[in-house]
Write a protein that holds these residues in place. Sequence first.
Motif, short mmCIF file in Angstrom:
data_model
loop_
_atom_site.label_atom_id
_atom_site.label_comp_id
_atom_site.label_asym_id
_atom_site.label_seq_id
_atom_site.Cartn_x
_atom_site.Cartn_y
_atom_site.Cartn_z
N LEU A 188 0.87 -1.27 0.15
CA LEU A 188 0.01 0.10 0.07
C LEU A 188 0.81 1.07 -0.04
O LEU A 188 0.37 2.23 -0.80
N VAL A 189 2.00 1.19 0.87
CA VAL A 189 2.73 2.45 0.82
C VAL A 189 3.50 2.67 -0.37
O VAL A 189 3.62 3.75 -1.02
N LEU A 190 3.67 1.64 -1.27
CA LEU A 190 4.57 1.66 -2.54
C LEU A 190 3.55 2.23 -3.52
O LEU A 190 3.93 3.41 -4.21
N GLU A 191 2.31 2.08 -3.43
CA GLU A 191 1.52 2.70 -4.43
C GLU A 191 1.24 4.02 -3.96
O GLU A 191 1.22 4.95 -5.04
N ASN A 192 1.34 4.41 -2.93
CA ASN A 192 1.14 5.87 -2.60
C ASN A 192 2.51 6.51 -2.78
O ASN A 192 2.36 7.79 -3.48
N ILE A 193 3.62 5.77 -2.62
CA ILE A 193 5.01 6.44 -3.21
C ILE A 193 4.70 6.69 -4.75
O ILE A 193 5.27 7.79 -5.06
N LYS A 194 4.09 5.60 -5.32
CA LYS A 194 4.27 5.95 -7.00
C LYS A 194 3.29 7.04 -7.34
O LYS A 194 3.58 7.73 -8.11
N SER A 195 2.11 7.15 -6.42
CA SER A 195 1.29 8.26 -6.72
C SER A 195 2.10 9.72 -6.48
O SER A 195 1.82 10.58 -7.24
N LEU A 196 2.89 9.71 -5.55
CA LEU A 196 3.51 10.91 -5.06
C LEU A 196 4.69 11.30 -6.05
O LEU A 196 4.76 12.10 -6.51
N ILE A 197 5.25 10.16 -6.53
CA ILE A 197 6.26 10.35 -7.62
C ILE A 197 5.57 10.95 -8.94
O ILE A 197 6.03 11.97 -9.62
N GLY A 198 4.54 10.45 -9.22
CA GLY A 198 3.86 10.93 -10.44
C GLY A 198 3.14 12.26 -10.51
O GLY A 198 3.20 12.98 -11.39
#
Length: 1579
Positions: A188-198
Amino acid sequence: MAALILPTDWIKNWDKSGKNEFLQFFQDLAGKPSSDEFVKDLQTALYELCWHVIQGNLKVDVAAGLLADVMELRDDMPSVLADVFCILDIETGCLEEKHKRDHFTQLVGACLICVPDGMLKERLDPETLESLGLIKQAQQFNQKIVKIKTKLFYKQQKFNLLREENEGYAKLITELGQDLSGNLTSHLVLENIKSLIGCFNLDPNRVLDIILEVYECRWEQDEFFIPLIKSYMCEHQTLCHMLGFKFKFHQEPNGETPSSLYHIAAALLQHNLIALEDLYVHLLPLDSSIVEEHKREILEAKQIARKLTMVVVPSEKTEDKEKEKEKEEEKNEKPPDNQKLGLLEALLRIGDWQHAQSIMDQMPAFYATSHKAIAIALCQLLHLIVEPLYRRAAVPKGAKGGLMTPLRSKQAPRPAERFDDLSRDVFTMLCYLGPHLSHDPILFAKIVRLGKSFMKEFQSESRQDTKDRMDSLLSCFLSIADQVLLPSLSLMECNACMSEELWGFFKLFPYQHRYRLYGQWKNETYGNHPLLVKIKAQTVDRAKYIMKRLTKENVKPSGRQIGKLSHSNPTILFDYILSQIQWYDNLITPVVDSLKYLTSLNYDVLAYCIIEALANPEKEKMKHDDTTISSWLQSLASLCGAVFRKYPIELAGLLQYVTNQLKAGKSFDLLILKEVVQKMAGIEITDEMTVEQLEAMTGGEQLKAEGGYFGQIRNTKKSSQRLKDALLDHELALPLCLLMAQQRNGVVFSEGGEKHLKLVGKLYDQCHDTLVQFGGFLASNLSTEDYIKRVPSVDVLCNQFHTPHDAAFFLSRPMYAHQILSKYDELKKAEKGNRQQQKVHKYIAACEQIMAPVHEAVVSLHLPKVWDDLRPQFYATFWSLTMYDLAVPHNAYDREVNKLKMQIKAIDENTEMPLNKKKKEKERCTALQDKLQEEEKKQLEHVQRVLHRLKLEKDNWLLAKSTKNETITKFLQLCIFPRCVFSAIDAVYCARFVELVHQQKTPNFCTLLCYDRVFSDIIYTVASCTENESRRYGRFLCCMLETVTRWHSDRAIYEKECGNYPGFLTIFRASGFDGGNKADQLDYENFRHVVHKWHYKLTKASVHCLETGEYTHIRNILIVLTKILPWYPKVLNLGQALECRVHKICQEEKEKRPDLYALAMGYSGQLKGRKVHMVPENEFHQKEQPVRSATSGSLQNGPGNTGKPAVTAATASAGKAEEGAVEDSDKSKDKSQAAQKAASKNSTAANKVSSSNGSSTPNSTKGSKEKEDKEKTTKEKKEKKEKNPGSTPEAKAGGKDKQKEEKPTDSKEKTPKADKDKRKDDKKEEKSKIDGKTAEKEWSKERDVSNDSKTKEGSKVEKSAGAGSMKSLVPRSEGVESDRAEQKRRKLDTHSSPSHSSAVKDNLNDFKDSTSKHHPNHSTVLPKSKEKDDEKKESDKSRDRSNEREKKEDRKDRKRVSGSVPDAVKGLGHLDYSNSDREMSQEAKRRKDENGMSSSKHSKSASPSESPHSNDKDSSKRSKSTSKDKSDLAKPEKTSGGKKVCDCVLFHLHCFSRSQLGLIKMSNQPLKVFNSTYPSCLC
């Protein structure tokens, strides 16, 4: 390529079977798991199928349909087919055949339905895509690609700086820093990180860096961050470079790498997210720097050690040195940051052993673990691994251990459940840990307990296969003990508990394994580690400090310091202490007392260190003079005895060391065994025992313990038990005995070749004493069963093990005693009878049963000829008995009982002692007293039984098939002499046994002969003894002399103990040669003469030994003389002779040989103290008294004991008178004056005799006529001697030497002062006496040389009256002869040759036979005035006739000698006549050199004895005289002068038939020889 995957048959028969087989093949491939091999096979199969289509072998639509079916088998099939199309696109684009390219295009177009357009656009060439209609124009498509790439790679749209996009990064940090305890997962945290990166265009690498930073701050959240990083990452190298930059940042001069960074690096390594090789290159310091640092540490450690061992002299530089030390300490306090070690520690803490081991392998041995953090981390890991096994198998009873949390990581080593699991990782880890296990004592204890548990399991395991499997584990444990446990103990600070714990493990190993470990520890381990080098130096330094201050007064505090130091480094400490003891033996007592604070392990190490010090090959075991054992060895031996006795140290190693040394033929180390047995068992072997101690040693064990030893042995019960157990457990008891017994001769013949004689003697004594001591220990401490089981029979010991006979019987003796007592008890129980007689019979039966096999066994020990005289029963009886069996020491028992009573009295009077202690002490003393009394009673009964047994056996002891002389020879050679030097108690035993055999009236045993052989020539025996043997031999002689002196002291005692005993017969033939003759007994006064002869012989031998100049002779004779001092010398002039010679030794040896000087001075002082007990010779054996007492007895017809003294005195006086004619003319005047006075004194005695016996004037008249003839004969012989003193060159030379040498000795040494004064007073009376003596001597010689007819004629005439003169005295010559004999004896006592006594034997045995017949008893006495007138007349006549008879005397003398070989001598065999001459000539030369003066006085009497005759000549003369002698046996008148020969001389004749160790020459002029040799008894 197609042939490998798709056979061509499939294509050819496509419709029939090819299609189905192809589908089946693809289905099989699709069923396999995904892997690189699978993808490769799939690509190849599709490629071949498509290639057949391009070649035209297969139609496009058929292939497209088939591919459409295949695409459904797996999800990734379109991607695989797109890859195949990409390859074929490139290949067909290069082909010249256009139709093949068309076939490819058609195939791809037909497959568009199963392959997505996007995939084809990614992988096919733009031209191909254009031909397929997937794009409009290829050129536009290329331009579009360029634009997209430029936008992606060259136009910045991401932000890697926080200030460029602070909101995005803030949200990222918040996302990563939120609470992770809920349901939040890394996905879940990884998905949030991807969102932040994007959303915020964050740089992914910068995001990864922030993730690592947050992970570093929250390093305990491995379960969250590791999956997150694993999901986020694309390449390992990127992550590794990022970590490398982080480590690089902290490599500044004062930078310190945080432990959290080490942790995340270790965690990433453990989960294989990065490679160690990639990260290792980013870490500092370099490996080369680490190696250099390690070398520098070793060098510094060695320098520190060198400084500590150097002798420091105070100087001005001490302050500078202190400053340098402070600087070094500061450096050590701030070590440079080592990132490799930090990473290693982190790896160990998370349990990543593989990577940690790889890092440690890059570094020098033990470099990593020498850092405490690393060592503790590794110890913690080991705790976790061994915990399950420890809980199961090794936790001590009652111990509560804290539970440990296991590692959560699945990659960590698995815990050990069984001992086999230890070899997986634990042993390897421990080896890497090495001595630094010392940082964790708890783990140390766990490993030791595991080893202890394993050893118990190993020892209890009976199955061989399991044991073989466990052997490898055993070797692993030994390696761990060597490389880890012992070095770690060295680094622990005085942890006594660890030492004891380790001993619990080590004691399960045999001592060989333990000593090997100690050797490695002491000699190798300390050099392998820099830290241990320093520790060793510090330990030595501290040991020096303690030893310098150690005294008897501060033993307790110093002992505590030694104990504290020994807990960690015992090998170094003991090595230094032992080196000090080897130099200073006065340290032994305080050191031993100070060792009471040691642990069990330390005691064991001490035993090893002692053995190593003893076995040091660099040390010489002899002093530089090569005559004595080195003091260092003696000191270590003393230490061994004291330490092993006081402390519970295992003895097996030391005993095995001594055994191995004996096997190698080295006897020096027996000193150790001697000390150990002495201290541990309390058994002392010393020849310096007092008489009281020696007496106590003849009693039971309790009496020995109380009164037999110098030391107190009450407290040795435990130590002697330990010694016994060690010997029995390791089967060393018998091997040690046998090796010592064999080594005695090895000392002389193997070891002694190049060694000094003094040292050889000491080693021989040491070996022998240790054997006696050790055998005594075994006999008193081993049970009967143990002893019998281990000691073989005598014949096996002697024949198989080559044990000397004395040692074999010594070892077997206790066994026989045990067996006899056991059998006796058995017989008593079988038949219950309380009567003493029944008990004795049972005891005798027990002895017969036990000793019968022994009697058979001893037969093989000697040649059959031996048993012609001695029975095996007698031989075995002698060797199997001890003093305990012969006599009860009542005095010793009473003495000890009285001591105990005094102790009880003292306890009662002691007011300070507590009551309970008083009670205990009194109970102890009373119990001891009861034990002693019970023991005395028991021994008394035993002795009575033994004596009864001997009484029954004695008649069968001696067969005496040959002469009694031979019997005594064998008895002395095989029994007495070997045993009398075996031990002090055996010396006493031998003397007492001889006395016992005499008292038992043993047939065929001649006591006189035995004593004479013992006393007559002791030179050879003394010279061949060692120092201790000479002490024992002296003790033996002392006991023999004690018996003889007792008999000599009182007539009543003599008559009671010797009077009617067969041992005092004067016929010395064996019983088979008696020929019916009645044997005569030796009477008391003659026995006194014999005793004087023995004393004289002892003096002669002593003086000879003292004059040799040989060290051994002088030392031994001084020792012997000191031992026999209570009973010898008793005669004043003999004592003066000895005193003079010993005084000379004191002067000569004062500077040269101090030990001889000390011995001589000691003896000289004691001898002077004994002077008051010495008596003049005439008191020692009187001449006048027996005449008066015997006259009444002489009236009886036939031989009798009462008449013997008169005969002896008369014959002795006559013989002395005969000697007087040989004196120098210068001295005749003085002596005649003395003779007159003596004659006047003796006239009254003569008158008394005449009054009791009646008148005998005719006989005296005849005697006066015969004396006139004798006077002429004497003068002629005197002149003949002057012209021809010897018949051969040797005799002449000997005679000249005698003339030169004997005069000063006579005049100075041998004449007591009192005698000289007396002679001055008596000069006038002696003058007239000499004339009468001269005449009588001539008369005697005429009788000797008369022919057979004249002899027969004379016998008829004198048969009635003449024979009486043999038993009575001629009055006119009686007083003269007595005084003359006294004078002459005093002068000549110490001058003779060994041949003299032999000569007397030859001549006088014949006399003995002849005079043992009937003798009429008539006494002839003349008035006093007439006697004087006759003497004057005879003196004048003798001077006139001397010249006329010179020539005739020569012939007569020869004839007399040829006829004087006695009949009784024939049984003694032919003797060797060669030794005497050499002895005489050598003696003469030596005395000449010493005295520097010459004398002709004694040459006249000595010369005849020195004239040698060959054996042939002598035997021919004997044969000629045989018939004459036989006829003379019944005719006493035919002896010289008609006189009866005395028993003393007869005895002397037989006793000297052979010497003890060599044959003595017989002289052909026995009467004169005997007179000059032994003047006290003249015949």
